[in-house]
Design a protein around this motif. Sequence first.
Motif, short mmCIF file in Angstrom:
data_model
loop_
_atom_site.label_atom_id
_atom_site.label_comp_id
_atom_site.label_asym_id
_atom_site.label_seq_id
_atom_site.Cartn_x
_atom_site.Cartn_y
_atom_site.Cartn_z
N ASP A 92 -40.59 10.34 -15.52
CA ASP A 92 -39.95 9.96 -16.78
C ASP A 92 -38.59 10.06 -16.79
O ASP A 92 -37.95 10.56 -17.50
N GLU A 93 -37.84 9.29 -15.98
CA GLU A 93 -36.65 9.28 -15.78
C GLU A 93 -36.00 7.58 -15.45
O GLU A 93 -36.93 7.09 -14.88
N ASP A 94 -34.72 7.69 -15.74
CA ASP A 94 -34.03 6.12 -15.09
C ASP A 94 -34.04 6.32 -13.77
O ASP A 94 -33.57 7.35 -12.88
N GLU A 95 -34.46 5.43 -12.93
CA GLU A 95 -34.33 5.23 -11.47
C GLU A 95 -35.04 6.26 -10.65
O GLU A 95 -34.24 7.06 -9.92
N PRO A 96 -36.24 6.31 -10.80
CA PRO A 96 -36.95 7.55 -10.20
C PRO A 96 -37.29 7.47 -8.75
O PRO A 96 -36.97 6.43 -8.05
N ALA A 97 -37.31 8.38 -8.01
CA ALA A 97 -37.03 8.54 -6.62
C ALA A 97 -38.49 8.29 -5.97
O ALA A 97 -38.37 7.93 -4.69
N TRP A 98 -39.42 8.51 -6.43
CA TRP A 98 -40.68 8.22 -6.06
C TRP A 98 -41.69 7.47 -7.22
O TRP A 98 -41.43 7.44 -8.35
N PHE A 99 -42.91 6.99 -6.81
CA PHE A 99 -43.70 6.34 -7.51
C PHE A 99 -45.30 6.08 -6.72
O PHE A 99 -45.11 6.26 -5.63
N ALA A 100 -45.96 6.15 -7.53
CA ALA A 100 -47.43 5.88 -6.81
C ALA A 100 -48.13 4.77 -7.97
O ALA A 100 -47.95 4.85 -9.10
N SER A 101 -48.56 3.80 -7.34
CA SER A 101 -49.61 2.88 -8.06
C SER A 101 -50.94 2.45 -7.70
O SER A 101 -51.06 2.78 -6.36
N VAL A 102 -51.74 2.15 -8.58
CA VAL A 102 -53.18 1.83 -8.15
C VAL A 102 -53.28 0.10 -8.88
O VAL A 102 -53.02 0.15 -9.94
N ALA A 103 -53.66 -0.50 -8.11
CA ALA A 103 -53.81 -1.98 -8.33
C ALA A 103 -55.17 -2.62 -8.08
O ALA A 103 -55.91 -2.00 -6.84
N VAL A 104 -55.99 -3.52 -9.11
CA VAL A 104 -57.12 -3.99 -8.59
C VAL A 104 -56.79 -5.08 -7.46
O VAL A 104 -56.13 -5.78 -7.73
#
Length: 98
Positions: A44-56
């Motif tokens: 929860d920050e500006d310009e995060p260094a990592w992410f994960a996503s799940v998409a159908v």
Amino acid sequence: MAAEYYCADSENGDHVDDPSEDALFMLISDLNDTDNTFVVVQPDEDEPAWFASVAVLDEGGYEVVRRDTHRHEHDVSVEATIGRIAGGLTKWLAARAT
């Protein structure tokens, strides 16, 4: 109160601070191929260094993306089991908080 480590947001506007494995399971279970096609988890920050996503995916199943620029990680997989996705993400997310 803001997330201590990360938050999860879905296309339909659901937001969960520091989601548990069960919360991730529920967010992924609510995905569909019309109006709620993805969930993103990131700090929860500006310009995060990592992410994960799940998409159908149109053909069934889910695309899971994990990216961490600090650790030079970028993994894309296709999964069919929501429990396996939620468990795997929980473990991956726990490593980001250290």
